[in-house]
Design an enzyme around this catalytic site. Sequence first.
Site, short mmCIF file in Angstrom:
data_model
loop_
_atom_site.label_atom_id
_atom_site.label_comp_id
_atom_site.label_asym_id
_atom_site.label_seq_id
_atom_site.Cartn_x
_atom_site.Cartn_y
_atom_site.Cartn_z
N GLU A 30 -5.63 -8.49 1.05
CA GLU A 30 -6.30 -8.10 2.31
C GLU A 30 -7.76 -7.82 2.04
OE1 GLU A 30 -4.67 -4.86 4.65
OE2 GLU A 30 -2.61 -5.54 4.22
N GLU A 64 0.79 -1.24 0.00
CA GLU A 64 0.00 0.00 0.00
C GLU A 64 0.83 1.29 0.00
OE1 GLU A 64 -2.84 -0.13 3.17
OE2 GLU A 64 -3.97 -1.75 2.25
C1 BGP Z 1 -4.41 -1.83 5.59
C2 BGP Z 1 -3.05 -2.24 6.11
C3 BGP Z 1 -3.11 -3.22 7.24
C4 BGP Z 1 -4.23 -2.99 8.22
C5 BGP Z 1 -5.56 -2.68 7.52
C6 BGP Z 1 -6.66 -2.27 8.47
O1 BGP Z 1 -4.33 -0.58 5.00
O2 BGP Z 1 -2.28 -2.80 5.09
O3 BGP Z 1 -1.84 -3.25 7.86
O4 BGP Z 1 -3.88 -2.13 9.20
O5 BGP Z 1 -5.40 -1.66 6.57
O6 BGP Z 1 -6.46 -0.96 8.88
P1 BGP Z 1 -6.95 -0.38 10.26
O7 BGP Z 1 -6.22 -1.15 11.28
O8 BGP Z 1 -6.59 1.06 10.22
O9 BGP Z 1 -8.42 -0.60 10.33
#
Ligand code: BGP
Length: 476
Positions: free
Chosen positions: A374, A163
């Site tokens: 993800e 990302e």
């Molecule tokens: C993505 C990242 C993850 C994770 C996820 C959820 O952008 O790659 O590492 O953190 O988001 O994000 P959050 O924890 O802010 O809800």
Amino acid sequence: MKFSNNFFFGAASAAYQVEGAIAEDGKGATNWDEFVKIPGKTFEGTTGEVAVDHYHRYKEDIKLMSEMGLESYRFSISWARIIPNGTGEINKKGIQFYNNLIDECLKYGIVPFVTLYHWDLPLPLEKDGGWLNKNTIDAFVRYAKVCFEAFGDRVKHFITFNETIVFCGMGYLTGAHPPGIMNDPQKYFQATHNVFVAHAKTVIEYRALKQFGEIGLSHVFSPAFSIDNTEDNKYAEMHANQFGINWYYDPILLGHYPTYVLEQLDTQGITLDITSSELEQLQIAAPLNDFIGLNYYQPIRVEKITEPFDSIEPTRENSTGAPGNPSFDGVYRTVKMTDKRYTKWGWEISPEGFVSGLLQLKRYYGDVKIYITENGLGDEDPIVEGEVCDIPRINFINDHLVAVKKAIDSGVNIRGYYAWSAIDLLSWLNGYKKQYGFIYVDHADALKRKKKSSFHWYKNVITSRGANLKINCDSR
Ligand code: BGP
């Protein structure tokens, strides 16, 4: 509703969010270890010092993943464990830890899917300018090579970066991530370019090593949709997709930058330091790239800004995905719609937006191989009589897996799905309150692990290859 046997059902994590042990066995300090010390940056001042102690409990965690039937585990390597100061000596104990983790996965037949950079940059490199300093590119390529040589005999799937839009956007536009700089588009675009070059050089290096595995990178996938059919808002949609999708995907998949964005940067007076040899590296690397990883949580709904507006002071809440913000250039804003569903953190729930976005991506980039690296629901899970009943997560993942299958049936080349996350972990800015895992971690009881309802459900999905998914869920 059956997924083929060569489709991975997986789950993901990232080093900083699970490992803890931030100063153990020779690990160097990172940008995040420092950043979280600044008051107000993270929810209740949470840090990754202990996280969920995966560093010490990885055996127990991998065993649980295997009980769940997990086919592949996506995790990241912490650069500062391997090369503590980013450029100098290699730390044997760091190599040993990841060797152990990889071997533990393989012991259970779980395919390791490794991210090389999930945001934790060795501190000395951040202090020297981080991703704005072109020396960081070479330091990254060396670190990647060390990992390929140490782990490439057993790891056949590598993701270079996770990302870019998030760590550069939050690093140089909203200041919510290290190095905490606000409103500096010049730096933001320069950092993204340097990351793309680091990716390209790493891909070329990987091919030269002839390890016969796959390499790609993971991007956020947040397709923009206009809130209506007016010409202004359709323009906002095009503009948002050019900046949020094409700027990120074109240099990786096509080997050049989108003309529209370059022209816009020119009009905005943003001049980047891009050399012809760097452009050449992008071109050489593009056809050598094996796949693109998509991290999908939500689409964005956009409208063109037509009136002058007061800029919004970025806060932790509004910079982590909830709609309401103007774009950095003031062209459009993201909108919360009354007819859409949202999570407790204000993220839109839209499996249909996922399918539409995937189909658009196919129209633009053709038959590129995709892994969903993800996707998941951040929630405060209800505990009923001691059981973690995360039914909303089951519904969320169900509907998004159905969306993935629809896209596959329409010809999108998707080869795997990694739920975020395998186990409850530290949310970068939201601490432990926002949970994503199939495995619960009890912070009130010595970080004990416990299977959630979704754990048993996902196991059934994997065993039946999706045959138990509910298809008619449009009424949710
Ligand atoms: C993505 C990242 C993850 C994770 C996820 C959820 O952008 O790659 O590492 O953190 O988001 O994000 P959050 O924890 O802010 O809800």
